[in-house]
Design a protein around this motif. Structure first.
Motif, mmCIF file in Angstrom:
data_model
loop_
_atom_site.group_PDB
_atom_site.id
_atom_site.type_symbol
_atom_site.label_atom_id
_atom_site.label_comp_id
_atom_site.label_asym_id
_atom_site.label_seq_id
_atom_site.Cartn_x
_atom_site.Cartn_y
_atom_site.Cartn_z
ATOM 1 N N ASP A 71 61.764 88.903 10.542
ATOM 2 C CA ASP A 71 61.098 88.627 9.210
ATOM 3 C C ASP A 71 62.025 87.326 8.414
ATOM 4 N N TYR A 72 61.524 86.169 8.672
ATOM 5 C CA TYR A 72 62.314 85.034 8.239
ATOM 6 C C TYR A 72 62.367 85.105 6.716
ATOM 7 N N ASP A 73 61.074 85.737 6.172
ATOM 8 C CA ASP A 73 61.354 85.597 4.572
ATOM 9 C C ASP A 73 62.536 86.422 4.020
ATOM 10 N N ARG A 74 62.834 87.465 4.874
ATOM 11 C CA ARG A 74 63.816 88.521 4.344
ATOM 12 C C ARG A 74 65.123 87.705 4.763
ATOM 13 N N ILE A 75 65.324 87.046 6.055
ATOM 14 C CA ILE A 75 66.447 86.899 6.719
ATOM 15 C C ILE A 75 66.983 85.380 5.906
ATOM 16 N N ALA A 76 66.303 84.509 5.603
ATOM 17 C CA ALA A 76 66.641 83.153 5.030
ATOM 18 C C ALA A 76 65.714 83.183 3.750
ATOM 19 N N PRO A 77 65.704 84.009 2.748
ATOM 20 C CA PRO A 77 65.069 83.622 1.355
ATOM 21 C C PRO A 77 65.333 82.064 0.895
ATOM 22 N N ALA A 78 66.441 81.737 0.714
ATOM 23 C CA ALA A 78 66.647 80.371 0.204
ATOM 24 C C ALA A 78 65.826 79.407 1.121
ATOM 25 N N GLY A 79 65.942 79.369 2.262
ATOM 26 C CA GLY A 79 65.219 78.405 3.251
ATOM 27 C C GLY A 79 63.626 78.135 2.646
ATOM 28 N N VAL A 80 63.212 79.767 2.786
ATOM 29 C CA VAL A 80 61.774 79.969 2.602
ATOM 30 C C VAL A 80 61.258 79.438 1.073
ATOM 31 N N LYS A 81 62.404 79.651 0.204
ATOM 32 C CA LYS A 81 61.979 79.223 -1.072
ATOM 33 C C LYS A 81 62.109 77.634 -1.106
ATOM 34 N N ALA A 82 63.057 77.017 -0.487
ATOM 35 C CA ALA A 82 63.103 75.804 -0.422
ATOM 36 C C ALA A 82 61.688 75.008 0.056
ATOM 37 N N LEU A 83 61.163 75.591 1.145
ATOM 38 C CA LEU A 83 59.866 75.069 1.576
ATOM 39 C C LEU A 83 58.802 75.461 0.442
ATOM 40 N N GLY A 84 58.879 76.612 -0.378
ATOM 41 C CA GLY A 84 57.921 76.718 -1.408
ATOM 42 C C GLY A 84 58.067 75.991 -2.377
ATOM 43 N N GLY A 85 59.068 75.297 -2.559
ATOM 44 C CA GLY A 85 59.412 74.125 -3.855
ATOM 45 C C GLY A 85 58.778 72.929 -3.109
ATOM 46 N N VAL A 86 58.617 72.668 -2.000
ATOM 47 C CA VAL A 86 58.125 71.616 -1.360
ATOM 48 C C VAL A 86 56.417 71.787 -1.691
ATOM 49 N N TYR A 87 55.961 72.889 -1.207
ATOM 50 C CA TYR A 87 54.617 73.423 -1.412
ATOM 51 C C TYR A 87 54.136 73.365 -2.962
ATOM 52 N N GLY A 88 54.981 73.819 -3.875
ATOM 53 C CA GLY A 88 54.737 73.494 -5.219
ATOM 54 C C GLY A 88 54.730 72.040 -5.729
ATOM 55 N N TYR A 89 55.409 71.203 -5.069
ATOM 56 C CA TYR A 89 55.424 69.685 -5.570
ATOM 57 C C TYR A 89 54.130 69.330 -4.925
ATOM 58 N N ILE A 90 53.514 69.636 -3.842
ATOM 59 C CA ILE A 90 52.295 69.000 -3.194
ATOM 60 C C ILE A 90 51.213 69.779 -4.079
ATOM 61 N N MET A 91 51.232 70.669 -4.559
ATOM 62 C CA MET A 91 49.987 71.231 -5.365
ATOM 63 C C MET A 91 50.136 70.624 -6.708
ATOM 64 N N GLN A 92 51.199 70.010 -7.136
ATOM 65 C CA GLN A 92 51.142 69.413 -8.274
ATOM 66 C C GLN A 92 50.964 67.821 -8.343
ATOM 67 N N SER A 93 50.764 67.515 -7.320
ATOM 68 C CA SER A 93 50.560 66.014 -6.735
ATOM 69 C C SER A 93 49.027 65.658 -7.510
ATOM 70 N N ASN A 94 48.662 64.524 -7.114
ATOM 71 C CA ASN A 94 47.199 63.992 -7.556
ATOM 72 C C ASN A 94 46.572 64.237 -6.510
ATOM 73 N N LEU A 95 46.851 64.764 -5.314
ATOM 74 C CA LEU A 95 45.940 65.032 -4.307
ATOM 75 C C LEU A 95 45.207 66.451 -4.831
ATOM 76 N N PRO A 96 43.664 66.447 -4.665
ATOM 77 C CA PRO A 96 43.293 67.684 -5.007
ATOM 78 C C PRO A 96 43.308 68.885 -4.137
ATOM 79 N N ALA A 97 43.480 70.103 -4.613
ATOM 80 C CA ALA A 97 43.853 71.190 -3.989
ATOM 81 C C ALA A 97 43.013 71.484 -2.832
#
Length: 153
Positions: free
Chosen positions: A6-32
């Motif tokens: 369970d990589y979400d449990r084992i490396a939550p900071a790494g998964v959170k960092a990926l989530g930050g990139v996901y958030g950046y993309i979803m707030q870009s000018n590209l349509p969801a």
């Protein structure tokens, strides 16, 4: 398929960092919707069951027609179902995802630049890279698709 860890449990900071990139993309000018089509296509190329299930569900919930999703893998032959920006994004996603084979040729870059502004193309490429990372995590550690969990229940 048995989950390896369970990589979400084992490396939550790494998964959170990926989530930050996901958030950046979803707030870009590209349509969801465009981003989610690209995520689904990248996941098809990589054969990631977890991500295929997830993005198919997201696209269906957002109102994308099943016929369009069924033809995503053959988008080049699907005629009017995919507009010019979608077609350019899908072509770019394919060449970037298969970078070891394609080398991302000048012709592919020029075709993408004819449709996307510089910032959009950079953001699209970040999104493609992110989905490739998520695919590799889910495949490597055998993350179970929701459909398989529902079937077992």
């Amino acid at each position: 398929m048995t989950r390896r860890l369970d990589y979400d449990r084992i490396a939550p900071a790494g998964v959170k960092a990926l989530g930050g990139v996901y958030g950046y993309i979803m707030q870009s000018n590209l349509p969801a919707g465009l981003i989610n089509l690209v995520y689904l296509r990248v996941s098809q190329i990589n054969n990631c069951a977890y991500c295929l299930d997830l993005h198919m569900r997201d696209l269906l919930k957002s109102g994308v027609k099943l016929e369009k999703l069924a033809l995503l893998q053959a988008w080049e032959e699907a005629g009017h179902l995919f507009d010019a920006r979608e077609r350019a994004a899908l072509a770019w996603a394919e060449t970037v995802t298969r970078v070891a084979d394609t080398g991302v040729p000048d012709q592919a870059y020029e075709a993408a630049r004819a449709v996307f502004e510089e910032r959009e193309l950079v953001d699209l490429t970040i999104a493609i890279g992110l989905m490739n990372t998520y695919n590799r995590m889910a495949i490597s550690f055998r993350k179970t698709p929701q459909a398989a969990v529902e079937k077992a229940a």
